[in-house]
Design a protein around this motif. Sequence first.
Motif, PDB file in Angstrom:
ATOM      1  N   ALA A  57       0.820  -1.219  -0.054  1.00  0.00           N
ATOM      2  CA  ALA A  57       0.090  -0.095  -0.003  1.00  0.00           C
ATOM      3  C   ALA A  57       0.568   1.271  -0.061  1.00  0.00           C
ATOM      4  CB  ALA A  57      -0.992  -0.288   1.059  1.00  0.00           C
ATOM      5  N   LEU A  58       2.057   1.277   0.452  1.00  0.00           N
ATOM      6  CA  LEU A  58       3.006   2.296   0.512  1.00  0.00           C
ATOM      7  C   LEU A  58       3.348   2.780  -0.942  1.00  0.00           C
ATOM      8  CD1 LEU A  58       5.184   1.490   3.726  1.00  0.00           C
ATOM      9  CD2 LEU A  58       3.243   3.061   3.495  1.00  0.00           C
ATOM     10  N   ASP A  59       3.172   1.788  -1.774  1.00  0.00           N
ATOM     11  CA  ASP A  59       3.576   2.082  -3.310  1.00  0.00           C
ATOM     12  C   ASP A  59       2.720   2.486  -3.905  1.00  0.00           C
ATOM     13  OD1 ASP A  59       6.173   1.353  -2.846  1.00  0.00           O
ATOM     14  OD2 ASP A  59       5.851  -0.841  -3.240  1.00  0.00           O
ATOM     15  N   GLU A  60       1.249   2.813  -3.597  1.00  0.00           N
ATOM     16  CA  GLU A  60       0.153   2.959  -4.129  1.00  0.00           C
ATOM     17  C   GLU A  60       0.172   4.653  -3.896  1.00  0.00           C
ATOM     18  OE1 GLU A  60      -3.386   0.939  -2.781  1.00  0.00           O
ATOM     19  OE2 GLU A  60      -2.491  -0.915  -3.151  1.00  0.00           O
ATOM     20  N   PRO A  61      -0.379   5.326  -5.194  1.00  0.00           N
ATOM     21  CA  PRO A  61      -0.441   6.654  -5.143  1.00  0.00           C
ATOM     22  C   PRO A  61      -1.501   7.247  -4.236  1.00  0.00           C
ATOM     23  CG  PRO A  61      -1.482   6.020  -7.269  1.00  0.00           C
ATOM     24  CD  PRO A  61      -0.818   4.702  -6.519  1.00  0.00           C
ATOM     25  N   CYS A  62      -1.377   8.229  -3.576  1.00  0.00           N
ATOM     26  CA  CYS A  62      -2.633   8.788  -2.660  1.00  0.00           C
ATOM     27  C   CYS A  62      -3.654   9.102  -3.344  1.00  0.00           C
ATOM     28  CB  CYS A  62      -1.954   9.969  -1.804  1.00  0.00           C
ATOM     29  SG  CYS A  62      -0.768   9.395  -0.703  1.00  0.00           S
ATOM     30  N   PRO A  63      -4.930   9.039  -2.832  1.00  0.00           N
ATOM     31  CA  PRO A  63      -6.247   9.324  -3.594  1.00  0.00           C
ATOM     32  C   PRO A  63      -6.297  10.842  -3.380  1.00  0.00           C
ATOM     33  CG  PRO A  63      -6.711   8.352  -1.428  1.00  0.00           C
ATOM     34  CD  PRO A  63      -5.333   8.171  -1.709  1.00  0.00           C
ATOM     35  N   GLN A  64      -6.619  11.415  -4.812  1.00  0.00           N
ATOM     36  CA  GLN A  64      -6.986  12.796  -4.852  1.00  0.00           C
ATOM     37  C   GLN A  64      -8.243  13.299  -4.085  1.00  0.00           C
ATOM     38  OE1 GLN A  64      -4.985  15.093  -6.448  1.00  0.00           O
ATOM     39  NE2 GLN A  64      -3.548  13.484  -6.791  1.00  0.00           N
ATOM     40  N   ALA A  65      -8.161  14.422  -3.480  1.00  0.00           N
ATOM     41  CA  ALA A  65      -9.515  14.767  -2.965  1.00  0.00           C
ATOM     42  C   ALA A  65     -10.238  15.454  -3.845  1.00  0.00           C
ATOM     43  CB  ALA A  65      -8.860  15.954  -1.742  1.00  0.00           C
TER      44      ALA A  65
END
Length: 102
Positions: A87-95
Amino acid sequence: MNARVREDEVHIASFVVQHREDAGAALAAMVAACPDLELAIPGPTRSVVLCESAQRHAAMDRVDQLQAVAGVLNVLLVYHHAEPAAALDEPCPQAPDTGVPA
């Protein structure tokens, strides 16, 4: 939970370490000797230490080790988070765009 899932987790913790003024060097040396610790904010009587480990019990083991340093008065676990390492390699979701400037 099986052992494989635990091995694939990352545990991130932060501690506030209250210590005597003359304990800073010993605290820094202990932290430097542990590859999963970082002295994030050194201070004259309070310091912030970060821990990042794949081991579930590492944070509590580190509390014990930090408390054993001469001159350390108290160690407070401030934050502990665990999640799958992938999960640390996944992009953060955009607000969502609300139209309100940040």
